[in-house]
Design a protein around this motif. Sequence first.
Motif, PDB file in Angstrom:
ATOM      1  N   GLN A   1       1.284  -1.391   0.564  1.00 37.27           N
ATOM      2  CA  GLN A   1      -0.166   0.010  -0.199  1.00 37.27           C
ATOM      3  C   GLN A   1       0.674   0.999  -0.143  1.00 37.27           C
ATOM      4  N   ALA A   2       1.733   1.362  -1.299  1.00 37.47           N
ATOM      5  CA  ALA A   2       2.453   2.381  -0.986  1.00 37.47           C
ATOM      6  C   ALA A   2       1.752   3.724  -0.969  1.00 37.47           C
ATOM      7  N   ALA A   3       0.984   3.700  -2.108  1.00 35.89           N
ATOM      8  CA  ALA A   3       0.333   5.000  -2.301  1.00 35.89           C
ATOM      9  C   ALA A   3       0.296   5.224  -1.024  1.00 35.89           C
ATOM     10  N   ASP A   4      -1.014   4.631  -0.822  1.00 35.71           N
ATOM     11  CA  ASP A   4      -1.514   5.553   1.102  1.00 35.71           C
ATOM     12  C   ASP A   4      -0.647   5.719   2.048  1.00 35.71           C
ATOM     13  N   TYR A   5       0.768   5.329   1.893  1.00 38.05           N
ATOM     14  CA  TYR A   5       1.635   5.748   3.040  1.00 38.05           C
ATOM     15  C   TYR A   5       1.678   7.814   2.796  1.00 38.05           C
ATOM     16  N   GLN A   6       1.325   7.537   0.755  1.00 33.11           N
ATOM     17  CA  GLN A   6       2.136   9.321   0.688  1.00 33.11           C
ATOM     18  C   GLN A   6       1.449   9.793   0.233  1.00 33.11           C
TER      19      GLN A   6
ATOM     20  N   VAL B   1       1.220  12.683  11.551  1.00 30.19           N
ATOM     21  CA  VAL B   1       0.545  11.152  11.820  1.00 30.19           C
ATOM     22  C   VAL B   1       1.740  10.349  11.340  1.00 30.19           C
ATOM     23  N   HIS B   2       1.690   9.628  12.524  1.00 28.65           N
ATOM     24  CA  HIS B   2       2.499   8.157  12.318  1.00 28.65           C
ATOM     25  C   HIS B   2       2.717   7.229  11.085  1.00 28.65           C
ATOM     26  N   GLY B   3       1.890   6.871  10.709  1.00 32.77           N
ATOM     27  CA  GLY B   3       1.695   6.204   9.911  1.00 32.77           C
ATOM     28  C   GLY B   3       1.514   4.478   9.698  1.00 32.77           C
ATOM     29  N   ASP B   4       2.188   4.349  10.652  1.00 26.84           N
ATOM     30  CA  ASP B   4       2.533   2.634  10.845  1.00 26.84           C
ATOM     31  C   ASP B   4       2.529   2.636  12.264  1.00 26.84           C
ATOM     32  N   LEU B   5       1.745   2.906  13.390  1.00 24.81           N
ATOM     33  CA  LEU B   5       2.426   3.118  14.789  1.00 24.81           C
ATOM     34  C   LEU B   5       1.330   1.584  15.024  1.00 24.81           C
ATOM     35  N   SER B   6       2.475   1.037  15.728  1.00 24.95           N
ATOM     36  CA  SER B   6       1.801  -0.137  15.929  1.00 24.95           C
ATOM     37  C   SER B   6       2.885  -1.445  17.293  1.00 24.95           C
ATOM     38  N   GLU B   7       2.558  -1.833  18.059  1.00 25.19           N
ATOM     39  CA  GLU B   7       3.311  -2.791  18.257  1.00 25.19           C
ATOM     40  C   GLU B   7       5.076  -3.192  18.044  1.00 25.19           C
ATOM     41  N   PHE B   8       4.929  -3.094  17.142  1.00 22.42           N
ATOM     42  CA  PHE B   8       5.981  -3.396  16.444  1.00 22.42           C
ATOM     43  C   PHE B   8       7.461  -1.902  16.094  1.00 22.42           C
TER      44      PHE B   8
ATOM     45  N   VAL C   1       9.456   3.914  23.180  1.00 22.72           N
ATOM     46  CA  VAL C   1      10.340   4.741  22.330  1.00 22.72           C
ATOM     47  C   VAL C   1       9.715   4.708  20.602  1.00 22.72           C
ATOM     48  N   ILE C   2       9.005   5.423  20.122  1.00 19.87           N
ATOM     49  CA  ILE C   2       8.514   5.328  19.330  1.00 19.87           C
ATOM     50  C   ILE C   2       9.464   5.730  17.342  1.00 19.87           C
ATOM     51  N   ILE C   3       9.503   4.201  16.757  1.00 17.16           N
ATOM     52  CA  ILE C   3      10.294   4.097  15.364  1.00 17.16           C
ATOM     53  C   ILE C   3      10.215   3.913  14.183  1.00 17.16           C
ATOM     54  N   ASP C   4      10.444   3.470  13.396  1.00 17.10           N
ATOM     55  CA  ASP C   4      10.171   3.855  11.855  1.00 17.10           C
ATOM     56  C   ASP C   4       9.123   4.604  11.435  1.00 17.10           C
ATOM     57  N   LEU C   5       9.541   5.895  10.693  1.00 14.07           N
ATOM     58  CA  LEU C   5       8.810   6.882  10.461  1.00 14.07           C
ATOM     59  C   LEU C   5       8.872   7.365   9.097  1.00 14.07           C
ATOM     60  N   PRO C   6       8.808   5.984   7.986  1.00 14.88           N
ATOM     61  CA  PRO C   6       8.907   6.618   6.272  1.00 14.88           C
ATOM     62  C   PRO C   6       7.322   6.718   6.237  1.00 14.88           C
ATOM     63  N   GLN C   7       6.525   6.338   6.866  1.00 13.75           N
ATOM     64  CA  GLN C   7       5.179   6.200   6.538  1.00 13.75           C
ATOM     65  C   GLN C   7       4.430   7.533   7.040  1.00 13.75           C
ATOM     66  N   ALA C   8       5.411   8.591   7.698  1.00 13.04           N
ATOM     67  CA  ALA C   8       4.261   9.648   8.672  1.00 13.04           C
ATOM     68  C   ALA C   8       4.255  10.470   7.658  1.00 13.04           C
TER      69      ALA C   8
END
Length: 194
Positions: free
Chosen positions: A56-61, A165-172, A182-189
């Motif tokens: 779903q790359a388009a959704d993230y952007q 908005v993070h875009g993919d915030l989960s327990e992972f 600590v929140i990580i992994d923000l390329p979908q922000a």
Amino acid sequence: MKTPKRIEPLVEAGLVDEVIRPLMSGKEAAVYVVRCGEELRVAKVYKEANKRSFRQAADYQEGRKVRNSRDARAMAKGSKYGRKGQEDAWQNAEVAALFRLASAGVRVPKPYDFLEGVLLMELVDDGEGDAAPRLNDVDLHPDDAREFHAFMIHEVVKMLCAGLVHGDLSEFNVLLDPGGPVIIDLPQAVDAAG
């Protein structure tokens, strides 16, 4: 460990002294523990577009804007120039989000530098020098779970106040260090208004 080719420019620039070990590899990047002077940090090496697997790359952007109309047209057409622009924008999104959120007081890894598709940032550790576990990998007492949930709600509010908005915030995508989540992994922000 042999230095991965993509990290060599950071070694040549004096930003990284040694690659210690791989930490993890995901759908968008490979992460390595590196030594920078006396500190351990991580180098996040973004995978090239043809090696990533986003369904779903388009959704993230969706909430991202391109300021230059020529760039926007090239990206929409999918030209070689447009694809490169899209790739650069995608990689720069996490860097920009990390700096923006860190300055807003959100608990994210401290970013240090970004060079040729490699993000150099703080190693979030468990207090004993090892990488901090993901929230998903920790068994929590119900009281701790409620405390972390309330903390995360406050962090989400701070992110929204910073306009993201993070875009993919989960327990992972949450690490647990001795100070808490600590929140990580923000390329979908994405931009909150978008």
